[in-house]
Design a protein around this motif. Structure first.
Motif, PDB file in Angstrom:
ATOM      1  N   VAL A  89       0.851  -1.187   0.000  1.00  0.00           N
ATOM      2  CA  VAL A  89       0.000   0.000   0.000  1.00  0.00           C
ATOM      3  C   VAL A  89       0.891   1.243   0.000  1.00  0.00           C
ATOM      4  CG1 VAL A  89      -1.718   1.324   1.272  1.00  0.00           C
ATOM      5  CG2 VAL A  89      -1.880  -1.165   1.188  1.00  0.00           C
ATOM      6  N   PHE A  90       0.611   2.164  -0.927  1.00  0.00           N
ATOM      7  CA  PHE A  90       1.328   3.432  -1.003  1.00  0.00           C
ATOM      8  C   PHE A  90       0.346   4.540  -0.630  1.00  0.00           C
ATOM      9  CE2 PHE A  90       3.269   0.529  -4.021  1.00  0.00           C
ATOM     10  CZ  PHE A  90       4.619   0.620  -3.709  1.00  0.00           C
ATOM     11  N   PHE A  91       0.671   5.276   0.418  1.00  0.00           N
ATOM     12  CA  PHE A  91      -0.212   6.329   0.919  1.00  0.00           C
ATOM     13  C   PHE A  91       0.561   7.644   0.941  1.00  0.00           C
ATOM     14  CE2 PHE A  91      -2.027   8.814   4.454  1.00  0.00           C
ATOM     15  CZ  PHE A  91      -3.331   8.931   3.994  1.00  0.00           C
ATOM     16  N   GLU A  92      -0.061   8.693   0.404  1.00  0.00           N
ATOM     17  CA  GLU A  92       0.616   9.988   0.316  1.00  0.00           C
ATOM     18  C   GLU A  92      -0.373  11.100   0.631  1.00  0.00           C
ATOM     19  OE1 GLU A  92       2.821  12.855  -3.030  1.00  0.00           O
ATOM     20  OE2 GLU A  92       2.147  10.814  -3.549  1.00  0.00           O
ATOM     21  N   THR A  93       0.092  12.095   1.360  1.00  0.00           N
ATOM     22  CA  THR A  93      -0.697  13.304   1.617  1.00  0.00           C
ATOM     23  C   THR A  93       0.193  14.524   1.422  1.00  0.00           C
ATOM     24  OG1 THR A  93      -0.197  13.361   3.995  1.00  0.00           O
ATOM     25  CG2 THR A  93      -2.149  12.108   3.309  1.00  0.00           C
ATOM     26  N   ARG A  94      -0.434  15.606   0.955  1.00  0.00           N
ATOM     27  CA  ARG A  94       0.233  16.899   0.824  1.00  0.00           C
ATOM     28  C   ARG A  94      -0.757  17.991   1.212  1.00  0.00           C
ATOM     29  NH1 ARG A  94       4.987  17.946  -1.742  1.00  0.00           N
ATOM     30  NH2 ARG A  94       6.110  16.108  -2.523  1.00  0.00           N
ATOM     31  N   ASN A  95      -0.296  18.942   1.975  1.00  0.00           N
ATOM     32  CA  ASN A  95      -1.181  20.032   2.382  1.00  0.00           C
ATOM     33  C   ASN A  95      -0.356  21.266   2.723  1.00  0.00           C
ATOM     34  OD1 ASN A  95      -0.791  18.104   4.916  1.00  0.00           O
ATOM     35  ND2 ASN A  95      -0.967  20.200   5.685  1.00  0.00           N
ATOM     36  N   HIS A  96      -0.967  22.426   2.520  1.00  0.00           N
ATOM     37  CA  HIS A  96      -0.339  23.653   2.964  1.00  0.00           C
ATOM     38  C   HIS A  96      -0.345  23.700   4.495  1.00  0.00           C
ATOM     39  CE1 HIS A  96      -0.962  24.958  -1.226  1.00  0.00           C
ATOM     40  NE2 HIS A  96       0.047  25.783  -0.986  1.00  0.00           N
ATOM     41  N   ILE A  97       0.505  24.531   5.036  1.00  0.00           N
ATOM     42  CA  ILE A  97       0.615  24.651   6.490  1.00  0.00           C
ATOM     43  C   ILE A  97       0.177  26.049   6.895  1.00  0.00           C
ATOM     44  CG2 ILE A  97       2.153  24.528   8.472  1.00  0.00           C
ATOM     45  CD1 ILE A  97       3.956  22.706   6.873  1.00  0.00           C
ATOM     46  N   PHE A  98      -0.891  26.106   7.686  1.00  0.00           N
ATOM     47  CA  PHE A  98      -1.364  27.372   8.232  1.00  0.00           C
ATOM     48  C   PHE A  98      -1.242  27.320   9.746  1.00  0.00           C
ATOM     49  CE2 PHE A  98      -3.661  26.783   4.231  1.00  0.00           C
ATOM     50  CZ  PHE A  98      -3.338  27.967   3.579  1.00  0.00           C
ATOM     51  N   PRO A  99      -0.893  28.410  10.365  1.00  0.00           N
ATOM     52  CA  PRO A  99      -0.715  28.408  11.830  1.00  0.00           C
ATOM     53  C   PRO A  99      -2.027  28.130  12.535  1.00  0.00           C
ATOM     54  CG  PRO A  99      -0.636  30.650  10.958  1.00  0.00           C
ATOM     55  CD  PRO A  99      -0.631  29.742   9.770  1.00  0.00           C
ATOM     56  N   VAL A 100      -1.932  27.380  13.614  1.00  0.00           N
ATOM     57  CA  VAL A 100      -3.090  27.043  14.440  1.00  0.00           C
ATOM     58  C   VAL A 100      -3.103  27.979  15.636  1.00  0.00           C
ATOM     59  CG1 VAL A 100      -4.223  25.222  15.765  1.00  0.00           C
ATOM     60  CG2 VAL A 100      -2.967  24.664  13.681  1.00  0.00           C
ATOM     61  N   ASN A 101      -4.280  28.344  16.051  1.00  0.00           N
ATOM     62  CA  ASN A 101      -4.415  29.200  17.232  1.00  0.00           C
ATOM     63  C   ASN A 101      -3.708  28.562  18.422  1.00  0.00           C
ATOM     64  OD1 ASN A 101      -5.141  30.846  19.313  1.00  0.00           O
ATOM     65  ND2 ASN A 101      -7.359  30.631  19.021  1.00  0.00           N
ATOM     66  N   PRO A 102      -2.682  29.214  18.983  1.00  0.00           N
ATOM     67  CA  PRO A 102      -1.927  28.583  20.081  1.00  0.00           C
ATOM     68  C   PRO A 102      -2.747  28.288  21.315  1.00  0.00           C
ATOM     69  CG  PRO A 102      -1.340  30.912  19.844  1.00  0.00           C
ATOM     70  CD  PRO A 102      -2.189  30.561  18.653  1.00  0.00           C
ATOM     71  N   GLU A 103      -3.931  28.922  21.437  1.00  0.00           N
ATOM     72  CA  GLU A 103      -4.774  28.668  22.601  1.00  0.00           C
ATOM     73  C   GLU A 103      -5.774  27.539  22.368  1.00  0.00           C
ATOM     74  OE1 GLU A 103      -4.263  30.129  25.453  1.00  0.00           O
ATOM     75  OE2 GLU A 103      -2.629  31.286  24.573  1.00  0.00           O
TER      76      GLU A 103
END
Length: 341
Positions: A279-293
């Motif tokens: 099984v070959f599994f791949e993901t790609r996504n942009h990175i946006f900052p998460v609310n630190p709280e």
């Protein structure tokens, strides 16, 4: 078998001419067989476990030496008891008178002591191998219990992590579209059924896991805007392959948790291919900052850490996991290959 070959069958091959061996000879051979078998199993069952394996090496060596002396004495006594020397002399030297004070035949005594040492050596080796096998079986059982306990703990961590994120998504939908929220609850109930029944097993069909992934993606799509470009390339497995349940979920969660923004455009790629038993599994996504709280930021990637641990426990030397950040495109990527053979 060794006793039979050396002590019973071997003499039949060296009978000289028409010389008939006396009955006392066969009595002695049978006696040696019984004696050596007794020595063999006494050493296996008692002397090695109770003395050698307890660390009493010098005592064991002393017992072996005393055993050799005692065995030699018992053989001499038995020979005198059945008049073995006299009968053998009458067969091989009928023209000479028998002298009871004549010395013993040294090569024969050495051969009998060698049989004793062979019996001790084989029995000691057998006892040590049995001890090693027993210890190895115990070690495997302890490892199995430890792995099962750890996997249960890891799965128990992943499940609340999954439901926490999903319920947050549905809660957000209730303020925007009640109908979508109802559809999301329906999908979530179907996914919960999978979690409750399949996640309690060590393995599930890959086809069921793929269906679970598709339901999860559909659930996530309900809260996404047009700013998110979602590319799904999931191949339906053709064979009845099995996989650990909910193994791929944390990677999907991270895609939607970090790769979706309400203000900026983003792309998410989810790809799953099956080639034979791999099984070959791949993901790609942009990175946006998460609310630190937010609770998500405080989790510190617990799902991904636990998934890495599950992979190392369930598929040692059968998986390859790579992940990282592409600085040029500001995308986070994951490549996972699992051999399900």
């Amino acid at each position: 078998m060794l006793c039979i070959v050396l002590l019973l069958l071997s003499p039949l091959s060296w009978r000289m001419g028409e010389v008939e061996l006396p009955m006392q000879f066969w009595w002695k051979q049978i006696f040696l067989v019984v004696l050596l078998i007794s020595i063999f199993y006494s050493n296996v069952s008692f002397i090695v476990p109770k003395i050698l394996l307890k660390g009493k090496n010098y005592l064991y060596l002393l017992i072996v030496i005393l055993g050799a002396v005692l065995t030699y004495g018992i053989i001499i006594y038995f020979e005198q008891f059945i008049h073995y020397p006299e009968k053998m002399h009458q067969v091989f030297n009928p023209d000479k008178p028998f002298d009871p004070n004549r010395g013993r035949w040294l090569p024969g005594d050495i051969f009998q002591l060698m049989l004793y040492m062979v019996s001790i050596g084989l029995s000691t080796s057998l006892a040590l191998v049995q001890k090693w096998q027993k210890d190895e079986a115990l070690r495997r059982e302890l490892d199995r219990q430890r792995i099962n306990t750890e996997l249960s703990y890891l799965k128990a961590q992943i499940n609340p992590h999954f439901f926490f994120n999903t319920l947050n998504n549905i809660y957000a939908l209730t303020n925007l579209d009640v109908k979508k929220a109802q559809e999301a609850l329906l999908k979530l109930s179907r996914m919960m059924r999978y979690v409750l029944y399949e996640n309690q097993k060590n393995e599930t069909l890959l086809s069921k896991e793929v269906k679970f992934i598709e339901d999860y993606i559909e659930l996530m799509k309900m809260r996404m805007t047009e700013k998110v470009k979602l590319t799904i390339q999931i191949e339906e497995p053709k064979e009845d392959l099995v996989i650990a349940p909910m193994l791929l979920l944390p990677f999907l969660e991270n895609c939607f948790k970090h790769g979706v923004s309400s203000q900026q455009e983003s792309e998410i790629l989810i790809k799953l291919e099956v080639m034979g038993e791999t099984v070959f599994f791949e993901t790609r996504n942009h990175i946006f900052p998460v609310n630190p709280e937010s609770p998500e930021a405080k989790e510190n990637g617990i799902g991904l850490v636990n998934t890495q641990r599950r992979l190392s426990l369930l598929y040692p030397d059968k998986h390859r996991l790579k992940f990282g950040k592409d600085e040029s495109s500001h995308q986070y990527w994951v490549n996972l290959t699992i051999n399900l053979a």
